[in-house]
Design an enzyme around this catalytic site. Sequence first.
Site, PDB file in Angstrom:
ATOM      1  N   SER A 100       0.828  -1.565  -0.202  1.00 12.84           N
ATOM      2  CA  SER A 100      -0.321  -0.090  -0.166  1.00 12.84           C
ATOM      3  C   SER A 100       0.761   0.998  -0.058  1.00 12.84           C
ATOM      4  CB  SER A 100      -0.847   0.333   0.958  1.00 12.84           C
ATOM      5  OG  SER A 100      -1.716  -1.024   1.433  1.00 12.84           O
ATOM      6  N   LYS A 175      -7.452   1.717  -3.004  1.00 10.42           N
ATOM      7  CA  LYS A 175      -6.795   1.467  -1.181  1.00 10.42           C
ATOM      8  C   LYS A 175      -6.868   2.445  -0.766  1.00 10.42           C
ATOM      9  CE  LYS A 175      -5.424  -1.137   2.163  1.00 10.42           C
ATOM     10  NZ  LYS A 175      -3.982  -1.996   2.171  1.00 10.42           N
ATOM     11  N   LYS A 243       0.567   5.313   7.887  1.00  6.65           N
ATOM     12  CA  LYS A 243       0.789   5.881   6.994  1.00  6.65           C
ATOM     13  C   LYS A 243      -0.180   5.871   5.220  1.00  6.65           C
ATOM     14  CE  LYS A 243       2.520   2.302   4.593  1.00  6.65           C
ATOM     15  NZ  LYS A 243       1.706   2.235   4.005  1.00  6.65           N
TER      16      LYS A 243
END
Length: 300
Positions: A100, A175, A243
Site C-alpha cells: 500500500s 486502497k 502511513k
Amino acid sequence: MADSKPSIAVIGLGIMGGPMAANLVKAGYSVTGYNLHADKVQQLVDAGGKGADSIADAVKDADVIITMVPDSPDVETVALGEDGLIAHATKGALWIDTSSIRPDVAVEVAKQATDAGLEALDAPVSGGEKGAIEATLSIMVGGEPAAFERAKPVLDAVGGTVVHVGPSGSGQTVKAANQLIVAGTIELVAEALVFLEAYGVDTDAAIKVLAGGLAGNRILDNKAASMVAREFNPGFRVDLHHKDMGIVTSAAREAGVAIPLGAVTAQLMGSLRQLGHGDLDHSALLLLVEQLSGRTKDTD
C-alpha cells in the site's frame, strides 16, 4: 500440473506476504521468497517454498514477481537501482506490487518497469492478516487489462475478491479510500464500545444486535470481541494505518476533496502512534477513546 503454472517470486514475507506466499505454494505454484529477516524465509521453506539470499536471486527466473513491503520508499528500494527487481527480472516478467503506497509512486515505478520490458500492476490488498491466512483478501488492481488477465489466476489463489479498477495507480487510489473507511469505522466502533461500557451494557449482546442491523460492519464482526477484551495483537499495525492515512489525506488535498471526518481520524491514529502504540493492531484506537474519556484501564 504444477509445472504448467508460472514460477513466482515473493519479496516481503511479513504478516501479509508470508501467508500469501504459503497460499501460493498450496495452490501448486513454485514460489521463491526473499525477506530481510532469514527466519521469515525459513518459514516459507518449511511450507514448501524456496528461499533466496537476495532480490536478484529471487527474481532471476520468475515469471511473476509479487512485492509486499511497508511503504513507498521500500517499494522504490526493492524495485529500482542496481540490486532492484527491475534490473534483475527476466524480460516479460509480470510484477505485481501488493504493497500500500502513494498512487503517484505506483504510477512512476510501473512506468520504469514497463520501460525495462516488464508488465506491472499495483494490487494492494485489504483483509488483514486473517484474510491473508485464509486467502480471502480483497484485491484492487491498477494497470493494463491484459496484465490483469495474466495476473488474475495468481491473485485468485490469495484473494476472494479480485477486481481491476483502472490504469496504473488506480489500485492504490482505491486502497486509500478503503483505509479511510476502515479507520473511520474502527474509530466509531471504539467510541460505541466505550459508550456502552460506560452505561454497564452487556457488550456481547449489544455487539450481536448491532451487527444484525444497519450498523453492521466487518469491524464489529471481526474485531469488536478482541477490542472488548483489550487484545490488540497486530493484524494490521497502527504504524501502517498511520502511513496510509497520510497517503489518503495528501491525495485528497491534491484532488481538492474535503474529508473532514477522515482528517480527524488521521489525527487520532497519529496520536495513538505518538503514545507508543504503533506496534498494536489499529483497533487499539479504543485505547485512545478510553484515555480521552478518562476511563483508561490497565492492559497487558
